[in-house]
Design an enzyme around this catalytic site. Structure first.
Site, PDB file in Angstrom:
ATOM      1  N   ASP A  25       0.570  -0.867   0.062  1.00 44.54           N
ATOM      2  CA  ASP A  25       0.042  -0.248   0.232  1.00 44.54           C
ATOM      3  C   ASP A  25       1.326   1.229  -0.210  1.00 44.54           C
ATOM      4  O   ASP A  25       1.676   1.382   0.314  1.00 44.54           O
ATOM      5  CB  ASP A  25      -0.615  -0.257   1.196  1.00 44.54           C
ATOM      6  CG  ASP A  25      -2.029   1.078   1.473  1.00 44.54           C
ATOM      7  OD1 ASP A  25      -1.955   1.553  -0.251  1.00 44.54           O
ATOM      8  OD2 ASP A  25      -3.398   0.554   1.993  1.00 44.54           O
ATOM      9  N   ASP A  85     -11.011   1.887  -3.512  1.00 44.75           N
ATOM     10  CA  ASP A  85     -11.601   2.022  -1.480  1.00 44.75           C
ATOM     11  C   ASP A  85     -12.978   1.674  -1.871  1.00 44.75           C
ATOM     12  O   ASP A  85     -14.022   1.378  -0.574  1.00 44.75           O
ATOM     13  CB  ASP A  85     -10.954   2.839  -0.705  1.00 44.75           C
ATOM     14  CG  ASP A  85      -9.934   2.738  -0.100  1.00 44.75           C
ATOM     15  OD1 ASP A  85      -9.137   1.007   0.411  1.00 44.75           O
ATOM     16  OD2 ASP A  85      -8.679   3.764   0.381  1.00 44.75           O
TER      17      ASP A  85
HETATM   18  C1  GLA Z   1      -5.400   1.621   2.326  1.00 48.49           C
HETATM   19  C2  GLA Z   1      -6.005   0.887   1.635  1.00 48.49           C
HETATM   20  C3  GLA Z   1      -6.630   0.363   2.373  1.00 48.49           C
HETATM   21  C4  GLA Z   1      -6.589  -0.797   2.978  1.00 48.49           C
HETATM   22  C5  GLA Z   1      -6.043   0.797   4.554  1.00 48.49           C
HETATM   23  C6  GLA Z   1      -5.380   0.593   5.342  1.00 48.49           C
HETATM   24  O1  GLA Z   1      -6.403   2.615   2.345  1.00 48.49           O
HETATM   25  O2  GLA Z   1      -6.353   1.163  -0.352  1.00 48.49           O
HETATM   26  O3  GLA Z   1      -7.731  -1.442   1.070  1.00 48.49           O
HETATM   27  O4  GLA Z   1      -5.683  -1.415   3.488  1.00 48.49           O
HETATM   28  O5  GLA Z   1      -5.006   1.179   3.065  1.00 48.49           O
HETATM   29  O6  GLA Z   1      -5.335   1.505   5.965  1.00 48.49           O
END
Ligand code: GLA
Length: 731
Positions: free
Chosen positions: A478, A548
């Protein structure tokens, strides 16, 4: 596929299956002109299209008007400050502080295969698969060489371009702008299509007029970004999925980019794509070179759909390296939306057990397993297991999960550092900051300066140790904030302008190491959802978390824009719980499953807590995944109708390469009172084949389904969907 050179006339012609790309040299001065890119043509000498026989003529015939000539000449790679007032492809400052580049052809090379771009992600192919043309241009006054590279691939209508600047002088030069490609063409009433958005609504299709002056998209955020995708297409006004001219340009890079069209006084267009010049100033020491990332150019005279399928095929065959690219991915369940930071071993094991019962194949433990991270305010950089949450450590958890019969995956955010972390207390100078300024926080975190080798090596060693400590088969990498306060203690004052690019090279280097050390690891890139969904990342990971926003209806537009250029096999898509955590919408569980089937497929919910009637549907969804995934992963994609345009319904499909099978997905977003059934005209089938519609058992010829269409009866309620599975029948 072939690359020809007419020595006498000084003309290069690159032919793909259905397109031609032509470059010509002017007689005496050896300016490198762009002649043509478009539908395949038979002649090689069409250099008249460069208009060099018209006023103001080439300088050798009329040096009086050299400026006017250069300001209109359709060039392959414009230098700067020598009379062409349109955008330059290159800008440099030499040791005398001058900023002139005047490029002329020097030599060329045609070869089979495609050279690697050192340190950069790039398409690849064998000597049978592709051919490359390299044209070397020089500015003898400053001893600067530019190598322009063009590669073409067997059976694919694309030209991949990149360039390299070689400094043959005795002193350093500083490159301040370097486009990977530049192309001049006449304006034929094209529109500009780009993919725009924001966090949780990435890559929405946007189409607009091209006016005079400069128009385009870009990112200066240090990543390709949620806001603008490193892609643009010039499309004729009549272009639809099936007809019209389309020129696509896609940048294989994960950092700052510029994609721009400039319409000038004579209605010609200059199209450019490359690293964004903002905050970019890169030193090339004497004898060294700088390699620019590549751009994939796709031309289609059969609308957007044909462009899409070329990008899909190219990326599946010649960009993604992971051994997973041709394999069915394990159906995963991710605990992010299930638990957020509030989890411990027992909770994860309970999820794993229930998941196993329902046919799910892998548990992914998301953010919150390390340091003392119980919210997003701390611990990034402290990649040590939190044994309070996970007693017995990772190895115990992973063993238990494996015993249940699930694979195990884990989340990392390696490029970041929390101000509240052991790492920051020990190395505050490792964050990208400027001395004397209060650094800007985003999600309460800073960005690690991974342009520095010692920083990369340290973080990588932690990551690698974690991966060696247990049987971890998947990593979600990420990146949850963008770059600013651009200062690096690792770079001399004169080289601070190298930080953004060196940062991206640092990411690439780390992911390359990961791929080599753990060749069977399934890597999924992510950046606050889809903030770094770009071809550069696909070179390292066969899939990227798309957004997301997991709401099935929001996903329709996001996945439509993403699938315009990316294979479905790369789109991370999960079924999540309702009301949806981003928009609060409640959609049927079936619809969530159908929409997620268009991507990698998985779950993002607490399977122990969802309503039993939803849970009962998982087994069917899992079996649909197994039934359709090979088709979805390898087939040809067709967009039939777009909810983002009609605001009522959405329809897309995948047809097997041999046309023996197809799966179309229809989503009725809004129901309406007293409406007729909807007639949908399918695409991509074989006219002469007869197809059986699984749902009803009816049999139709492909031409009937494509020309006359199929009735879809209204469904009760909003947000309903259905799958239309067609298989070719004999006789
Ligand atoms: C990002 C990712 C999510 C999750 C969060 C965790 O927003 O896109 O899927 O993994 O971080 O903090």
């Amino acid at each position: 596929m072939n690359i020809l050179f007419d020595k006498e006339k000084g003309i290069f012609k690159l032919d793909t299956e259905n397109t031609s790309y032509i470059i010509a040299l002017t007689d005496e001065e050896k300016f490198i002109g762009h002649v043509y890119f478009g539908r395949k043509i038979s002649d090689i000498d069409v250099s008249g299209l460069m208009r060099i026989d018209e006023n103001p003529f080439v300088p050798s015939r009329n040096n009086r008007d050299r400026g006017s000539f250069l300001d209109t000449f359709p060039t392959e790679f414009p230098g700067c400050n020598v009379g062409d007032y349109r955008e330059s492809a290159i800008e440099i400052t030499d040791l005398n502080g001058h900023n002139c580049v005047d490029l002329r052809y020097q030599s060329h090379r045609i070869c089979h295969g495609k050279p690697k771009l050192e340190g950069l992600p790039a398409t690849f192919g064998s000597v049978q698969d592709c051919m490359t043309l390299e044209i070397t241009a020089v500015d003898p006054v400053i001893s600067l060489e530019i190598i322009l590279r063009y590669s073409i691939f067997e059976g694919l209508d694309c030209v991949v371009r990149s360039c390299e600047v070689v400094n043959r002088s005795t002193d350093s030069v500083f490159v301040k702008r370097l486009m990977s490609m530049s192309m001049d063409m006449d304006q034929v009433d094209y529109e500009l299509l780009t993919l725009n958005g924001s966090w949780a609504r990435e890559r929405h299709i946007c189409r607009r007029e091209i006016g005079y002056g400069k128009t385009g998209v870009g990112s200066t955020r240090g990543e390709s970004s949620h806001q603008e995708q490193p892609f643009m297409a010039l499309v004729s006004k009549n272009a639809t999925q099936e007809v019209g001219e389309v020129y696509g340009f896609h940048f294989v890079y994960s950092g700052n980019f510029l994609a721009q069209v400039e319409k000038n006084q004579f209605d010609s267009l200059r199209i450019q794509m490359g690293i964004h010049p903002k905050n970019f100033c890169f030193e090339i020491p004497s004898g060294k070179s700088f390699v620019a990332p590549e751009v994939v150019l796709v031309y289609s005279h059969e609308g957007l759909g044909a462009m899409t399928r070329t990008y899909h095929d190219l990326y599946r065959k010649h960009l993604i390296r992971s051994p997973y690219k041709d394999k069915k991915r394990p159906i995963l369940i991710n605990n992010w939306e299930a638990t957020y930071f509030d989890f411990h071993t027992e909770k994860l094991i309970a999820i794993a057990k229930e998941a196993k019962k329902n046919g799910i194949e892998m548990l992914v433990m998301d953010d919150g397993w390390f340091g003392y991270r119980n919210d997003d305010n701390s611990s990034l950089g402290d990649w040590f297991v939190n044994e309070e949450k996970l007693p017995g450590g990772l190895s115990y958890l992973v063993e238990e999960v494996n015993k249940i019969g699930l694979k195990f995956g884990i989340w990392f955010e390696p490029e970041m550092i929390s101000p509240d972390s052991e790492l920051y207390r020990a190395h505050p100078d490792w964050a990208i900051t400027i001395d004397g300024r209060t650094p800007c926080r985003m999600r309460n975190q800073y960005v690690l300066d991974i342009s520095r080798k010692e920083v990369r090596d340290y973080i990588y060693s932690l990551l690698s140790a974690i991966l060696h400590s247990a049987n971890i088969e998947y990593v979600k990498w990420d990146m949850n904030r963008q770059l600013c306060d651009l200062g690096s203690l690792g770079l001399p004052v004169a080289n601070q302008g190298e930080l953004m690019h060196r940062y991206v090279l640092g990411v690439y280097e780390m992911q390359d190491r990961l791929m080599h050390e753990f060749p069977n690891l399934l890597l999924e890139n992510c950046s606050g959802g889809g903030g770094r969904f770009d071809p550069g990342m696909l070179y390292y990971s066969p899939q990227i978390w798309c957004s997301d926003d997991t709401d099935a209806i929001e996903r329709l537009s996001i996945q439509e824009g993403t699938a315009l250029i990316y294979p479905l096999s790369t789109m991370g898509a999960h079924v999540s719980d309702c009301p949806n955590h981003i928009v609060g919408r409640t959609t049927p569980f079936e619809t969530r499953g159908h929409v997620a089937l268009a991507g990698t497929f998985g779950y993002e919910l607490d399977i122990t807590k969802i309503p039993p009637e939803d849970r009962a549907k998982i087994a069917d969804q899992v079996s649909d995944y197994h039934k359709y995934n090979a088709l979805v992963r390898t087939g040809d994609y067709y967009r039939i109708a777009s909810y983002s345009e009609n605001h009522l319904y959405d329809c897309y499909g995948v047809v097997a390469k041999d046309k023996s099978e197809a799966l179309f997905t229809y989503v009725q977003v809004m129901n309406g009172a007293n409406r007729h059934s909807r007639r949908i005209r399918l695409q991509g089938l074989a006219c002469e084949k007869r197809y059986r519609l699984e749902e009803t058992g009816e049999i139709f010829y492909g031409d009937t389904l494509m020309r006359a269409g199929l009735h879809i009866h209204n469904m009760w309620g909003d947000f309903q969907s259905k799958l239309l599975h067609l298989t070719a029948v004999e006789g």
